[in-house]
Scaffold this motif. Sequence first.
Motif, PDB file in Angstrom:
ATOM      1  N   PRO A 142       0.805  -1.223   0.000  1.00  0.00           N
ATOM      2  CA  PRO A 142       0.000   0.000   0.000  1.00  0.00           C
ATOM      3  C   PRO A 142       0.842   1.279   0.000  1.00  0.00           C
ATOM      4  CG  PRO A 142      -0.902  -1.576   1.548  1.00  0.00           C
ATOM      5  CD  PRO A 142       0.405  -2.143   1.082  1.00  0.00           C
ATOM      6  N   GLU A 143       1.910   1.302   0.786  1.00  0.00           N
ATOM      7  CA  GLU A 143       2.730   2.499   0.861  1.00  0.00           C
ATOM      8  C   GLU A 143       3.411   2.790  -0.469  1.00  0.00           C
ATOM      9  OE1 GLU A 143       4.072   5.913   2.309  1.00  0.00           O
ATOM     10  OE2 GLU A 143       2.742   4.514   3.369  1.00  0.00           O
ATOM     11  N   ARG A 146       0.747   4.092  -2.996  1.00  0.00           N
ATOM     12  CA  ARG A 146       0.407   5.497  -2.739  1.00  0.00           C
ATOM     13  C   ARG A 146       1.525   6.422  -3.218  1.00  0.00           C
ATOM     14  NH1 ARG A 146      -2.026   3.452   2.134  1.00  0.00           N
ATOM     15  NH2 ARG A 146      -0.031   3.671   3.225  1.00  0.00           N
ATOM     16  N   ARG A 147       2.785   6.023  -2.958  1.00  0.00           N
ATOM     17  CA  ARG A 147       3.910   6.866  -3.343  1.00  0.00           C
ATOM     18  C   ARG A 147       4.031   6.994  -4.860  1.00  0.00           C
ATOM     19  NH1 ARG A 147       7.554   4.326  -0.832  1.00  0.00           N
ATOM     20  NH2 ARG A 147       8.429   3.127  -2.563  1.00  0.00           N
ATOM     21  N   ALA A 149       1.603   6.555  -7.118  1.00  0.00           N
ATOM     22  CA  ALA A 149       0.470   7.311  -7.644  1.00  0.00           C
ATOM     23  C   ALA A 149       0.665   8.805  -7.435  1.00  0.00           C
ATOM     24  CB  ALA A 149      -0.824   6.845  -6.983  1.00  0.00           C
ATOM     25  N   LYS A 150       1.163   9.167  -6.269  1.00  0.00           N
ATOM     26  CA  LYS A 150       1.419  10.576  -5.974  1.00  0.00           C
ATOM     27  C   LYS A 150       2.503  11.129  -6.900  1.00  0.00           C
ATOM     28  CE  LYS A 150       2.565  13.632  -2.075  1.00  0.00           C
ATOM     29  NZ  LYS A 150       3.817  14.202  -2.613  1.00  0.00           N
ATOM     30  N   CYS A 263      -3.164   1.974 -13.515  1.00  0.00           N
ATOM     31  CA  CYS A 263      -4.129   1.455 -12.547  1.00  0.00           C
ATOM     32  C   CYS A 263      -4.449  -0.022 -12.793  1.00  0.00           C
ATOM     33  CB  CYS A 263      -5.413   2.279 -12.609  1.00  0.00           C
ATOM     34  SG  CYS A 263      -5.215   3.993 -12.046  1.00  0.00           S
TER      35      CYS A 263
END
Length: 265
Positions: A142-143, A146-147, A149-150, A263
């Motif tokens: 997950p981390e 998120r990184r 995608a950001k 995605c």
Amino acid sequence: MEPGFKAFVKEKWGSYNGQGNNISSLKEKLKYLKADLKVWNKNVFGCLQTNQKQILKDIEILDVKDDNDVLEESDQIRRMELLSQLRMIDNKLNSLARQKARTNWYKFGDMNSKFYHTTIRWRRLKNEVKGVQVGGQWCEEPEVVRREAKALFENRFTATRDFGVNLGSVEFKSLPHDISLSMVSSFTEEEVKEAVWQCEGSKSPGPDGFNFTFIRNCWDVLKSDVMEAVNSFQETGVIPKGCNASFIALVPDDFLRQVHRVCQK
């Protein structure tokens, strides 16, 4: 359509004096017309449930006479007329039931129900990003997701001195000069009418709003005010508060495809 309906709309529409600019004036006239149509509907149709009960009683009386072999020809004609009226009322009541069911969905559709939670769960699973490709390796941490995608969106929308937004190799297509001029030319009545006729007839702003079937049937009465409202918007570019408005965001196809690929990996 009920006989006399268009004549009623034409008479009432000519008696209204809208306030504000042409768009606000059209909105105010429609508001006044809605109130008058509610009164007209009550005077013409009355209470449908009460009328239905009375017709059923009259038919029952004629049925009793028919059972006793005393039904005359005039009574037979009367019975056929009553049955026709009963079918019309039943159709109107069914239509009202469908409208009320739609209204209940507007009011209670997003309440804490099983259907609501099932819909939200399905949408969440469909839109969930399982993982991303990092350095040729598939990762579902997950981390890390998120990184990455950001970082993707930061890279795409980082401001630069020369252009303002960095979209990589995305190139915008431009319209030919003649088409560009047509985009700012005045709307014609034929264009507006064609747009109205292409819309679904049952669509309306709400359960008691004016749908496009009404607008098409009463176009001869409304078109002057509609065209004035359209031309007013084209000249000023302003839609008064309280009128319908939409926000359109333009996103390049190449950018959407890149995000979709990230995605889906």
